[in-house]
Design an enzyme around this catalytic site. Structure first.
Site, short mmCIF file in Angstrom:
data_model
loop_
_atom_site.label_atom_id
_atom_site.label_comp_id
_atom_site.label_asym_id
_atom_site.label_seq_id
_atom_site.Cartn_x
_atom_site.Cartn_y
_atom_site.Cartn_z
CG LEU A 115 -2.15 -0.95 1.08
CD1 LEU A 115 -3.08 -0.78 2.30
CD2 LEU A 115 -2.95 -0.72 -0.20
N GLY A 116 2.15 1.15 -0.10
CA GLY A 116 2.96 2.35 -0.30
C GLY A 116 3.52 2.97 0.95
CG ASP A 163 5.86 4.71 -5.30
OD1 ASP A 163 6.34 5.52 -6.12
OD2 ASP A 163 6.52 3.77 -4.80
#
Length: 340
Positions: A115-116, A163
Site C-alpha cells: 500500500l505504499g 507511488d
C-alpha cells in the site's frame, strides 16, 4: 523557523493499471487509499536529526546534519526512506540549518505491504520537515523531491515514481514515469477489495531489475507483445474512469474485464504467482467484476466488487489464503494534520 510541532501525513496507494509497462514510457493509472503515514517534526537547537518510529522499532536514531548529507542511505536498514527524505530536505531547502526530531506513525499494517509505506513516509517526512524551515512545498515540489529521494537515491531508479505522485497529489491519477504526466482523474470512489497473500513477500525493485535484463535482450519483442497492449488497456480504463460512477453496473463490468485482461498479460510476462492467479479466479467466481495482481509481483490482488457481493467475495478470498481488506480510493494527498 517554526517552533510548534508540525504534523503532516500522506496516503498509501494502489496500482490499478500499468505495472511494468510504465517503466518503458507507457501510461499507468493508480489511486491513493485511506491508510496514511504521519510525520511529526519538532525543532532542535543543536545540529542533530533524531528519528523515532515505534512501527519500525527505532527509538531516537541520531545523526549530525553534515554526516546526514554524506550518508549512504542504503546502509541504515528499515529507516532508509526516512533518512533519505531528511537528507533531501537538508540538501535542498535553504533554511535547513538546525536539527529536528522526526517521529513516524503509521496506519499501514505490515500485512498491507504493497500500500505504499515507503512513498507515504517519504512525502510526509519531506513536507513536514520542509515546513519546519518555513518552506511549504506544493504538490509538484513534493513529487520532485520525493522522487529524487525515494525512487532515485534509495531504489536506484528501479521504480516509476507513481507511488510518490499518489502520496503527493492524492486522488486517482494518470501517470507517466518520472512525473512526465501527472493528471488527476475526476471519478467516484472505486469499490475495491485489496488482499495480500499469506506467506508471500516479493521485492518490486528486484522484479523490475530482472525484467529490465530480459527486455534488454529483445526490446522490440517486449514492446510489441507486452508494452503496447498494456498501454492500450490503460487508455481504455482512462476513458471509463473519466466518467466513472461507482454504482454504474456497465462501467464496472467493463473495468473488471480490463483488470482481467491486464492480469493475463502480467501472467505471460512472468511476474505473477500461482497463489495470486488462483485467488483472483476464486474472487471472480464469487462475484467480483474482475481481479488482478497489483504492483510489481504477485503477492497481492485487488478485486472490483459491488456492495451486495462484497462479503461473499471477501470470505472466499479469506478462506483461500488471502487477507482481504476494504480500502477507500481517491484519498487526499499530502496534508498538514495540525500544528500545536
Amino acid at each position: 523557523m517554526r517552533k510548534e510541532k508540525i504534523v503532516a501525513s500522506a496516503p498509501g496507494k494502489i496500482y490499478l493499471f500499468g505495472e511494468h509497462a510504465v517503466m518503458y514510457d507507457k501510461l499507468s493509472i493508480a489511486t491513493s487509499v485511506d491508510y496514511r503515514i504521519r510525520a511529526e517534526v519538532e525543532e532542535r537547537e543543536d545540529d542533530l536529526v533524531s528519528i523515532t518510529s515505534h512501527e519500525l522499532g527505532v527509538y531516537g536514531y541520531k545523526i549530525d546534519i553534515e554526516d546526514l548529507k554524506r550518508i549512504n542511505v542504503k546502509g541504515v536498514g528499515d529507516i532508509r526512506y526516512v533518512v533519505a527524505a531528511a537528507k533531501t530536505v537538508y540538501e535542498n531547502i535553504e533554511n535547513a540549518k538546525k536539527g529536528a526530531n522526526i517521529e513516524i506513525k503509521s496506519e499501514i499494517s505490515e500485512q498491507a505491504r504493497s500500500l505504499g509505506t515507503s512513498s507515504a513516509v517519504t512525502v510526509a517526512t519531506i513536507g513536514a520537515l520542509a515546513r519546519r524551515f518555513d518552506k511549504i512545498l506544493n504538490e509538484r515540489e513534493l513529487f520532485d523531491l520525493g522522487y529524487k529521494s525515494h525512487t532515485i537515491e534509495v531504489q536506484g531508479g528501479a521504480g516509476s515514481g507513481y507511488d510518490i505522485a499518489c502520496a503527493s497529489y492524492g486522488g486517482t491519477i494518470l501517470f507517466k514515469k518520472g512525473g512526465e504526466t501527472i493528471e488527476r482523474i475526476s471519478c467516484d470512489e472505486i469499490p475495491l477489495i485489496y488482499s495480500p497473500i499469506q506467506n508471500i513477500k516479493i521485492s518490486t525493485p528486484q522484479i523490475v531489475t530482472k525484467i529490465r535484463e530480459r527486455v534488454s535482450k529483445n526490446p522490440e519483442y517486449y514492446e510489441e507483445v507486452f508494452w503496447r497492449p498494456m498501454d492500450s488497456i490503460v487508455r481504455e480504463a482512462y476513458k471509463i474512469l473519466k466518467n466513472y460512477r461507482g454504482s454504474d453496473e456497465n462501467k464496472n463490468q467493463e473495468l473488471g474485464e480490463l483488470m482481467n485482461n491486464y492480469h493475463g498479460l502480467l501472467v505471460s510476462l512472468g511476474v505473477s504467482t500461482r497463489q495470486a492467479d488462483d485467488l483472483r479466479y476464486i474472487a471472480n467466481e464469487s462475484g467480483a467484476y474482475g481481479s488482478k495482481m497489483t504492483g510489481g509481483g504477485g503477492d497481492n490482488i485487488i478485486s472490483l466488487v459491488n456492495e451486495e457481493k462484497k462479503d461473499k467475495v471477501s470470505e472466499a478470498i479469506r478462506s483461500n489464503g488471502g487477507l482481504p481488506m476494504e480500502i477507500k480510493t481517491n484519498a487526499p494527498g499530502f496534508r498538514f494534520e495540525n500544528s500545536s
